[in-house]
Design a protein around this motif. Sequence first.
Motif, PDB file in Angstrom:
ATOM      1  N   GLU A  93      36.669  28.634  74.014  1.00 18.33           N
ATOM      2  CA  GLU A  93      36.999  29.734  73.111  1.00 18.33           C
ATOM      3  C   GLU A  93      38.354  30.355  73.477  1.00 18.33           C
ATOM      4  N   VAL A  94      39.145  30.633  72.449  1.00 16.04           N
ATOM      5  CA  VAL A  94      40.516  31.087  72.667  1.00 16.04           C
ATOM      6  C   VAL A  94      40.578  32.586  72.960  1.00 16.04           C
ATOM      7  N   GLY A  95      40.050  33.424  72.056  1.00 16.58           N
ATOM      8  CA  GLY A  95      40.150  34.868  72.210  1.00 16.58           C
ATOM      9  C   GLY A  95      39.633  35.386  73.544  1.00 16.58           C
ATOM     10  N   PRO A  96      38.395  35.018  73.941  1.00 13.05           N
ATOM     11  CA  PRO A  96      37.855  35.531  75.215  1.00 13.05           C
ATOM     12  C   PRO A  96      38.599  35.046  76.452  1.00 13.05           C
ATOM     13  N   SER A  97      39.432  34.013  76.316  1.00 13.06           N
ATOM     14  CA  SER A  97      40.144  33.499  77.493  1.00 13.06           C
ATOM     15  C   SER A  97      41.144  34.516  78.037  1.00 13.06           C
ATOM     16  N   TRP A  98      41.527  35.506  77.238  1.00 13.88           N
ATOM     17  CA  TRP A  98      42.428  36.559  77.718  1.00 13.88           C
ATOM     18  C   TRP A  98      41.733  37.478  78.721  1.00 13.88           C
ATOM     19  N   GLU A  99      40.420  37.607  78.599  1.00 19.16           N
ATOM     20  CA  GLU A  99      39.686  38.570  79.417  1.00 19.16           C
ATOM     21  C   GLU A  99      39.403  38.058  80.830  1.00 19.16           C
ATOM     22  N   ASN A 100      39.038  36.784  80.944  1.00 21.52           N
ATOM     23  CA  ASN A 100      38.743  36.187  82.252  1.00 21.52           C
ATOM     24  C   ASN A 100      39.412  34.822  82.358  1.00 21.52           C
ATOM     25  N   PRO A 101      40.737  34.780  82.368  1.00 19.32           N
ATOM     26  CA  PRO A 101      41.424  33.483  82.346  1.00 19.32           C
ATOM     27  C   PRO A 101      41.047  32.582  83.518  1.00 19.32           C
ATOM     28  N   CYS A 109      40.847  23.203  84.277  1.00 17.37           N
ATOM     29  CA  CYS A 109      41.867  22.662  85.186  1.00 17.37           C
ATOM     30  C   CYS A 109      41.236  22.182  86.490  1.00 17.37           C
ATOM     31  N   LEU A 110      40.714  23.113  87.292  1.00 18.15           N
ATOM     32  CA  LEU A 110      40.176  22.725  88.599  1.00 18.15           C
ATOM     33  C   LEU A 110      38.973  21.799  88.470  1.00 18.15           C
ATOM     34  N   GLY A 111      38.103  22.068  87.502  1.00 14.57           N
ATOM     35  CA  GLY A 111      36.956  21.198  87.302  1.00 14.57           C
ATOM     36  C   GLY A 111      37.373  19.783  86.938  1.00 14.57           C
ATOM     37  N   ILE A 112      38.394  19.679  86.101  1.00 12.24           N
ATOM     38  CA  ILE A 112      38.896  18.361  85.693  1.00 12.24           C
ATOM     39  C   ILE A 112      39.586  17.658  86.859  1.00 12.24           C
ATOM     40  N   VAL A 113      40.346  18.406  87.645  1.00 14.23           N
ATOM     41  CA  VAL A 113      41.003  17.820  88.826  1.00 14.23           C
ATOM     42  C   VAL A 113      39.957  17.236  89.778  1.00 14.23           C
ATOM     43  N   ASN A 114      38.908  17.992  90.019  1.00 14.47           N
ATOM     44  CA  ASN A 114      37.851  17.544  90.928  1.00 14.47           C
ATOM     45  C   ASN A 114      37.143  16.316  90.387  1.00 14.47           C
ATOM     46  N   LEU A 115      36.779  16.361  89.109  1.00 14.36           N
ATOM     47  CA  LEU A 115      36.092  15.230  88.479  1.00 14.36           C
ATOM     48  C   LEU A 115      36.954  13.970  88.510  1.00 14.36           C
ATOM     49  N   ALA A 116      38.177  14.091  88.045  1.00 14.34           N
ATOM     50  CA  ALA A 116      39.045  12.911  87.946  1.00 14.34           C
ATOM     51  C   ALA A 116      39.388  12.345  89.319  1.00 14.34           C
ATOM     52  N   SER A 117      39.545  13.210  90.311  1.00 16.61           N
ATOM     53  CA  SER A 117      39.863  12.747  91.662  1.00 16.61           C
ATOM     54  C   SER A 117      38.751  11.868  92.216  1.00 16.61           C
ATOM     55  N   PRO A 155      45.709  31.676  77.309  1.00 15.38           N
ATOM     56  CA  PRO A 155      45.158  31.176  78.576  1.00 15.38           C
ATOM     57  C   PRO A 155      44.320  29.911  78.392  1.00 15.38           C
ATOM     58  N   TYR A 156      43.549  29.854  77.304  1.00 12.27           N
ATOM     59  CA  TYR A 156      42.770  28.636  77.035  1.00 12.27           C
ATOM     60  C   TYR A 156      43.688  27.422  76.936  1.00 12.27           C
ATOM     61  N   ALA A 157      44.725  27.534  76.114  1.00 11.37           N
ATOM     62  CA  ALA A 157      45.630  26.410  75.906  1.00 11.37           C
ATOM     63  C   ALA A 157      46.354  26.038  77.198  1.00 11.37           C
ATOM     64  N   ALA A 158      46.741  27.048  77.978  1.00 14.24           N
ATOM     65  CA  ALA A 158      47.426  26.779  79.248  1.00 14.24           C
ATOM     66  C   ALA A 158      46.499  26.057  80.221  1.00 14.24           C
ATOM     67  N   SER A 159      45.215  26.444  80.247  1.00 19.31           N
ATOM     68  CA  SER A 159      44.270  25.795  81.164  1.00 19.31           C
ATOM     69  C   SER A 159      44.045  24.338  80.762  1.00 19.31           C
ATOM     70  N   LYS A 160      43.987  24.072  79.454  1.00 16.51           N
ATOM     71  CA  LYS A 160      43.829  22.691  78.991  1.00 16.51           C
ATOM     72  C   LYS A 160      45.073  21.865  79.326  1.00 16.51           C
ATOM     73  N   ALA A 161      46.242  22.460  79.133  1.00 17.65           N
ATOM     74  CA  ALA A 161      47.485  21.751  79.430  1.00 17.65           C
ATOM     75  C   ALA A 161      47.575  21.399  80.911  1.00 17.65           C
ATOM     76  N   ALA A 162      47.148  22.316  81.769  1.00 12.10           N
ATOM     77  CA  ALA A 162      47.205  22.066  83.210  1.00 12.10           C
ATOM     78  C   ALA A 162      46.298  20.901  83.600  1.00 12.10           C
ATOM     79  N   GLY A 163      45.080  20.895  83.079  1.00 13.00           N
ATOM     80  CA  GLY A 163      44.172  19.787  83.357  1.00 13.00           C
ATOM     81  C   GLY A 163      44.703  18.474  82.820  1.00 13.00           C
ATOM     82  N   ASP A 164      45.250  18.513  81.604  1.00 10.75           N
ATOM     83  CA  ASP A 164      45.811  17.301  80.993  1.00 10.75           C
ATOM     84  C   ASP A 164      46.936  16.718  81.841  1.00 10.75           C
ATOM     85  N   MET A 165      47.796  17.580  82.354  1.00  8.98           N
ATOM     86  CA  MET A 165      48.942  17.101  83.123  1.00  8.98           C
ATOM     87  C   MET A 165      48.502  16.367  84.377  1.00  8.98           C
TER      88      MET A 165
END
Length: 335
Positions: A93-101, A109-117, A155-165
């Motif tokens: 969800e995009v809107g709520p990502s501002w409250e607890n990024p 990001c971190l979950g994807i890094v851990n999984l992919a590693s 924040p949602y989009a930034a977190s997805k971009a970080a995991g993607d990278m």
Amino acid sequence: MKKSFDINKIAVIGSNSFSGSHFISFLLEKTNADVIGISRSPEKSALFLPYKKQDTSKFSFFQMDLNNDIDKMMNLFDGEKPEVIVNFAAQSEVGPSWENPEHWFRTNCLGIVNLASKLKTKKYLEQYVHISSPEVYGTCKGIVKENAPYNPSTPYAASKAAGDMFLHVLSKNSLLPLIMTRSTNVYGPYQQLFKIIPRTIIYIKQGKKIPLHGGGKAVKSYIHIRDICDGTLKIIEKGKKGEIYHFSPKSGYTVRNIVERICEKMGKNFKDVVEIVGERLGQDAKYEIDSSKARKELGWMPKITIDQGLDDVIAWINDNWNEIKKQPLEYIHKE
């Protein structure tokens, strides 16, 4: 319908999600593969899980959290040895990502890094299909292809971009058999009720005013979930490792236009059922991405028109109204 598929076992992470549950339904319908579903919450009711209305003899579900149960998940994969893992899991969800990024970055990001590693050492894994988002591009103006630069606005989009990278780093160095997808605004029956299309239908049935953020000027490229499932299966069958594929229609609609169409279908006057409210923080003005690559390389194209799709959602809500009207209509955040 005749089934044909040469993959023996597919794992779907995020199996309770709208898209993940539809993809499981699609796999059970179109393939003979054994399907493993993984989600952090228990299975929902059949109201939100389309596969529960099918033969599930080739499906098994495991409740595991990407953030907290990664070792359990790896033990499951090592025992089952799926050739393909498709990951729909995300804080989305995009809107709520501002409250607890930090919650969004933890999963996306971190979950994807851990999984992919951990997945990069698994010899049985032939494909890791990762479901990303075009929101990593920010506002999509003109023809946005798969090599467009990242320019996230939330924040949602930034977190997805970080995991993607991070995934791209592994793929670039031949450490992960990655294929990535980005789809525009997915909709259809069984969707979360707070999303704009089901919420509009429900509010009209309840006689409530529909809050239209920014007057509904934002352009979205709505695409039916069945078309997304078809594209995702085609990626497994024909996609090239290391590539990104876009799934989208060739043109978009403003949110206002979608609400107007729903009002017309339900015999209501648009001006009588909406109220204009402020625009969402970080709202991108337009999401229109180029899907010519998927059309050319995969032989994919969307088949369900917007009017057919809206009729589909209206029928689902009408058919399940007694149960739907008892459900909460707001997003409930889970860390």
